[in-house]
Every structure is written in C-alpha cells, then in structure tokens.
Write a protein that holds these residues in place. Structure first.
Motif, PDB file in Angstrom:
ATOM      1  N   PRO A 146      46.068   5.075   0.787  1.00  0.00           N
ATOM      2  CA  PRO A 146      47.374   5.635   1.159  1.00  0.00           C
ATOM      3  C   PRO A 146      48.508   4.703   0.758  1.00  0.00           C
ATOM      4  O   PRO A 146      48.409   3.476   0.931  1.00  0.00           O
ATOM      5  CB  PRO A 146      47.281   5.775   2.687  1.00  0.00           C
ATOM      6  CG  PRO A 146      46.232   4.799   3.102  1.00  0.00           C
ATOM      7  CD  PRO A 146      45.273   4.663   1.968  1.00  0.00           C
ATOM      8  N   LEU A 147      49.583   5.285   0.249  1.00  0.00           N
ATOM      9  CA  LEU A 147      50.712   4.489  -0.219  1.00  0.00           C
ATOM     10  C   LEU A 147      51.944   5.360  -0.362  1.00  0.00           C
ATOM     11  O   LEU A 147      51.865   6.589  -0.291  1.00  0.00           O
ATOM     12  CB  LEU A 147      50.382   3.797  -1.536  1.00  0.00           C
ATOM     13  CG  LEU A 147      50.279   4.613  -2.845  1.00  0.00           C
ATOM     14  CD1 LEU A 147      50.043   3.689  -4.023  1.00  0.00           C
ATOM     15  CD2 LEU A 147      49.217   5.671  -2.806  1.00  0.00           C
ATOM     16  N   THR A 148      53.100   4.718  -0.577  1.00  0.00           N
ATOM     17  CA  THR A 148      54.339   5.461  -0.798  1.00  0.00           C
ATOM     18  C   THR A 148      54.315   6.080  -2.188  1.00  0.00           C
ATOM     19  O   THR A 148      53.621   5.616  -3.093  1.00  0.00           O
ATOM     20  CB  THR A 148      55.557   4.542  -0.656  1.00  0.00           C
ATOM     21  OG1 THR A 148      55.376   3.361  -1.458  1.00  0.00           O
ATOM     22  CG2 THR A 148      55.773   4.140   0.788  1.00  0.00           C
ATOM     23  N   SER A 149      55.113   7.125  -2.377  1.00  0.00           N
ATOM     24  CA  SER A 149      55.196   7.804  -3.666  1.00  0.00           C
ATOM     25  C   SER A 149      55.747   6.866  -4.730  1.00  0.00           C
ATOM     26  O   SER A 149      56.335   5.826  -4.423  1.00  0.00           O
ATOM     27  CB  SER A 149      56.101   9.034  -3.553  1.00  0.00           C
ATOM     28  OG  SER A 149      57.453   8.621  -3.353  1.00  0.00           O
ATOM     29  N   ARG A 150      55.570   7.237  -5.995  1.00  0.00           N
ATOM     30  CA  ARG A 150      56.117   6.406  -7.078  1.00  0.00           C
ATOM     31  C   ARG A 150      57.622   6.265  -6.934  1.00  0.00           C
ATOM     32  O   ARG A 150      58.178   5.185  -7.112  1.00  0.00           O
ATOM     33  CB  ARG A 150      55.799   7.022  -8.448  1.00  0.00           C
ATOM     34  CG  ARG A 150      54.481   6.584  -9.032  1.00  0.00           C
ATOM     35  CD  ARG A 150      54.455   6.759 -10.536  1.00  0.00           C
ATOM     36  NE  ARG A 150      54.808   8.105 -10.975  1.00  0.00           N
ATOM     37  CZ  ARG A 150      55.194   8.408 -12.212  1.00  0.00           C
ATOM     38  NH1 ARG A 150      55.313   7.470 -13.121  1.00  0.00           N
ATOM     39  NH2 ARG A 150      55.475   9.648 -12.534  1.00  0.00           N
TER      40      ARG A 150
END
Length: 313
Positions: free
Chosen positions: A124-128
């Motif tokens: 899980p991570l922030t969008s580009r």
C-alpha cells in the motif's frame, strides 16, 4: 520479480531457526535487511542500488502486523521514481495521534490524502500524483524536480502513462497550506519531460536555483560525423553542457564500466560537436552535489565557462 524475504518469525517454515539464520548471516550466506528479515546474499549482490533500496522498503512493510502505507520518497522508490540521496528511514503514513513517531528505521508522518491510496505489488502506498506532489511540497526544490520530470514522461519499464501538468496542478490545490501549494506549483511549472535522467533534472534545478540563464534541452547538432544531441545548450554563449552519469562511465560498479570503444566513440562525438564552433562543460554526480563554493562544483564550472546569471528580481 522481487527476491524472497526470510523472516525470523517464519524461520521454521524455511527449515531452520533463528540461531541458524544469524549464523548464516555471519558466514555471508544471508544478508540482514533489518532486524528479523534476511535474504540470500547472492541474490542481494545481483541487485542494483535502487533495487536494493526497494527490497529494504518492502521488508519494512511486510514485517509489520498492521497496514503500513508508504509515502513520499519511500513510495517514490516503489513507483520507480528518482530519489535524490538515500534515506535510512522508511516513510509511512501516520494516523493521528502517532504523527512523528520513529522506531526501528521507520518514520510515521502525517499527510493529507490528495487522492485515494493505492497498492503496487500488494504494497500500500500513495498514488503517483500524490507522491510527487508531497515531494514537491515538503522537499528542497532540487530534490523534487527529478521525480516531477519523470512522471511527465511515459514509463515503459513499469507500464505507466505520463501525468499531465493540469491534473497535477488541480490535485495540488488540496495540499494543506498556501505555502505547500505554492512550492508544489513551482516544481510543476518548472518540470520538463525532455529531461531524460535524474542527473539532468537535478542539474537543471541547480542551474535554475543559482540563477544561471536557462538552457535549451536536447539540442541537435549536425556534424561531419553525424547528427548528435546534447543535454544542455546555451545558444547565445555557444556553450554545450553535458551531464556524465555514474552508470554512463561505470563509476562505483566495474561491471558497468564502458568499453574502450564506447569511450572512443564519445570522444569522437564531442570533437565533432566542438568543430561546429561550440565549447563544452561537463559535470558528474559528484560535481552537481558539491557545495557551490567548491572549485569543482557545477556552479563553479559554469562560472569558469563564462555563463552569466540572471539579475535578481
């Protein structure tokens, strides 16, 4: 595909125990990525520095019991975006009241979500878009430009389309303060998809920061030896600027060192371009990273080449 990670918590599933893992690490068979996480040493040595950084980050995420969401530089590494400098900490999204907490190389930081969270290979991570905007809002200008330049181009390695400046500007309006919105807007406006590497982007940002005249990018030269393209060109000064990346000349990795034929072709190319009546200034990662006062810094090289600076407004 990322290599397999070995967790001490799962040691018995690998037919071993904690003591055996520690012993294999001391003998050089395993590499310890962080406390409680190992991988095979031969696989580690076959990875590039940025791939090693990616594996270390993945180890930190997969080791946690709760959800760990990557942000900023840590998310950028997973997206394949250029990151200037190596951070020993993995940056994670904090949910109040744990803002600012640090533990075991992890740093939880509160960020306002500009777009929904996503996942890349189950991480899980922030969008580009959010990743590069957070970098623009919270990092020094020179450190944010390479990632912003990168997302303006298609990414064939990861199969990702370019992001448009208008979408980035619109998303940046949701940043939490006027100062952060202004910082992000400055990076977006300056970004240029024609910069073909992190080193070129970083160099261009340093050139801008120190008020040198802006160069033309990817200028073509027709010479007696063929048609060649250069990184930077100042037409009025008849000056060519070239960034010599570490991989190009194999610095830090003998396996990447160029052949004699490659160096000879590069010398032939430069001589052909010089014959059109221009002068050259070259610099490396070391030069562009040095303090401006250092005699071999990019700033001092441009000064010696006679490149003027713009007047302060």
């Amino acid at each position: 595909m990322d290599p397999e990670l070995i967790f001490t918590a799962d040691a018995e599933a690998h037919g071993t125990d904690r003591r055996a893992l520690a012993s294999n690490c001391r003998s050089g068979q395993l590499i310890r990525l962080r406390h409680g996480v190992y991988m095979q040493a031969d696989e580690w040595q076959g990875l590039s520095p940025w791939e090693q950084q990616r594996v270390r980050i993945r180890a930190a995420v997969e080791q946690g019991h709760g959800q760990r969401v990557l942000i900023q530089q840590s998310a950028a590494v997973m997206w394949g975006l250029p990151v200037i400098g190596n951070s020993a900490e993995v940056l994670l999204l904090a949910v109040p009241p744990i803002h600012g907490q640090r533990r075991g190389g992890l740093h939880w930081v509160e960020r306002q979500l500009l777009e929904p969270l996503t996942a890349l290979e189950d991480v899980p991570l922030t969008s580009r878009a959010q990743t590069v905007l957070d970098m623009a809002a919270y990092l020094p200008f020179e450190h944010a430009v390479p990632a912003m330049d990168h997302v303006l181009r298609p990414d064939p390695v990861h199969g990702l389309p370019p992001l448009g400046k208008e979408r980035l500007r619109e998303t940046a309006t949701n940043l939490p303060s006027q100062v952060k919105r202004l910082r992000a807007r400055q990076v977006i406006d300056f970004a240029d998809a024609r910069s073909e590497s992190a080193g070129e982007s970083y160099s261009r940002a340093v050139i801008h920061r120190h008020r040198f005249l802006p160069p033309e990018l990817q200028q073509q030269f027709n010479t007696s030896a063929g048609r060649f393209r250069v990184d930077f060109y100042w037409r009025e000064q008849r000056l060519v600027g070239e960034f010599d990346g570490a991989v190009k000349y194999g610095r830090g990795d003998a396996a990447l060192a160029p052949s004699w034929d490659t160096l000879r072709q590069e010398k032939r190319r430069e001589d052909a371009i010089r014959a059109t009546g221009v002068s050259f200034v070259r610099w490396s990662w070391d030069d562009v990273s040095r303090q401006p006062q250092h005699p071999e810094s990019l700033v001092q090289r441009l000064v010696r080449a006679g490149l003027p600076r713009a007047r302060r407004r």
